[in-house]
Design an enzyme around this catalytic site. Structure first.
Site, short mmCIF file in Angstrom:
data_model
loop_
_atom_site.label_atom_id
_atom_site.label_comp_id
_atom_site.label_asym_id
_atom_site.label_seq_id
_atom_site.Cartn_x
_atom_site.Cartn_y
_atom_site.Cartn_z
N TYR A 219 44.31 -36.30 9.85
CA TYR A 219 43.75 -36.55 8.52
C TYR A 219 42.39 -37.22 8.64
O TYR A 219 41.43 -36.83 7.94
CB TYR A 219 44.71 -37.43 7.72
CG TYR A 219 44.20 -37.85 6.37
CD1 TYR A 219 44.32 -36.99 5.27
CD2 TYR A 219 43.62 -39.10 6.17
CE1 TYR A 219 43.87 -37.38 4.01
CE2 TYR A 219 43.17 -39.49 4.92
CZ TYR A 219 43.28 -38.64 3.85
OH TYR A 219 42.83 -39.02 2.61
N LYS B 235 38.67 -35.80 7.22
CA LYS B 235 37.86 -36.52 6.25
C LYS B 235 36.47 -36.86 6.80
O LYS B 235 35.49 -36.91 6.05
CB LYS B 235 38.59 -37.79 5.79
CG LYS B 235 39.76 -37.50 4.86
CD LYS B 235 39.32 -36.73 3.62
CE LYS B 235 40.44 -36.49 2.64
NZ LYS B 235 40.00 -35.77 1.42
#
Length: 240
Positions: free
Chosen positions: A138, A142
Site C-alpha cells: 500500500y 501511494k
C-alpha cells in the site's frame, strides 16, 4: 462563490468518496459518481442529485477502460478526483496507482486533477520492479500515485494537479479507531477541485488544506519520468 463545476469522483459508494461527492453536490456542483457495479447505486439513496454515474471495477484494466469510455460521454470535466483506493495487495497496485494513471491517460484532460495519497507514502519504495514484478505494498502504491500527481502538475497547459493526504479517518478502510476528523478528510479535495484561490495552484501535496513536503522522490524529475515510462509499458497505454 465558485462557479458550478463538473466533477468526477471515483470510489463514490462509501467513505471519503461518498462524503466528497455529497459535499460537492450540496455546494451545487454537477457530480458524476463512480461505483464498482450498478447495484452499488442503490446504496447512495437519491440518485437524482447526481449529474450521472459511471460503473466499473478498477481492479481490472478492462473495467478501467470502461469507466473512461462512460466518462467521455459527459465531455471534459472541470475536475477529476481519483479517490478510489484499497489497502491490501494485490488489488492495491491496480486501484491505487494503475487505474488513476490509465483513466488520466484515456480521458480528456480536465482542468484539475486531484489524487488521493496517504502519509504512508513516505515509507513507499522507489524500486519500480515492484510495480511490474511485485509485491507492491500500500505504501508503495501511494508513493507512486503521489509521484504521478506531481509529475502531471506542469505537464499539460490548462490542467493543474495535486495530491492529498486525507488523514487517518474513521472510514471502513481507516477503521473506527482512526484519530483524524472525518469531515476534514474530504474538505481539501472539494477545495482543490472547485476553488479559484489555491496556492500553489498546481503541484501541491496537501494535508487539511495545508501544503506539506512529500517524499523527496515524488518531486524528482528523473523518478517521475521513470514511473511514467514503467506505467506506459506495464499498461500499454501511453500518457500522451
Amino acid at each position: 462563490m465558485t462557479d458550478v463545476a463538473l466533477v468526477l469522483v471515483t470510489g463514490s459508494s462509501s467513505g471519503l468518496g461518498r462524503n466528497t461527492a455529497n459535499a460537492l453536490a450540496d455546494d451545487g456542483h454537477d457530480v458524476v459518481i463512480h461505483v464498482r457495479t450498478p447495484a452499488r447505486l442503490t446504496e447512495l439513496g437519491d440518485t437524482v442529485r447526481w449529474k450521472g454515474a459511471v460503473t466499473g471495477d478498477l481492479t481490472d484494466l478492462d473495467g478501467v477502460r470502461g469507466v473512461a469510455r462512460q466518462a467521455a460521454e459527459f465531455g471534459r470535466f472541470d475536475a477529476v478526483i481519483h479517490n478510489a483506493g484499497v489497502l491490501h495487495a494485490p488489488e492495491a497496485l491496480t486501484v491505487n496507482t494503475v487505474a488513476p494513471y490509465v483513466l488520466t491517460a484515456l480521458m480528456d484532460k480536465p482542468a484539475r486533477l486531484v489524487f488521493l495519497s496517504s502519509s504512508m507514502h513516505r515509507t513507499g519504495s522507489t524500486d519500480l520492479r515492484r510495480l511490474t514484478e511485485g509485491p507492491a505494498s500500500y505504501d508503495d502504491t501511494k508513493l507512486w500515485v503521489t509521484t504521478l500527481a506531481l509529475a502531471l502538475a506542469s505537464r499539460w497547459e490548462g490542467t493543474t494537479s495535486h495530491a492529498v493526504d486525507p488523514g487517518w479517518v474513521p472510514t471502513r478502510m481507516g477503521g473506527p479507531g482512526a484519530p483524524d476528523d472525518l469531515a476534514a478528510g474530504h474538505e481539501t479535495q472539494v477545495w482543490l477541485a472547485t476553488d479559484h484561490n489555491v496556492m500553489p495552484n498546481t503541484g501541491g501535496y496537501w494535508y487539511h488544506r495545508q501544503s506539506q513536503s512529500p517524499h523527496p522522490a515524488a518531486r524528482d524529475a528523473k523518478f517521475q519520468a521513470h514511473l511514467i515510462h514503467v506505467l506506459e509499458n506495464h499498461t500499454g497505454v501511453p500518457l500522451e
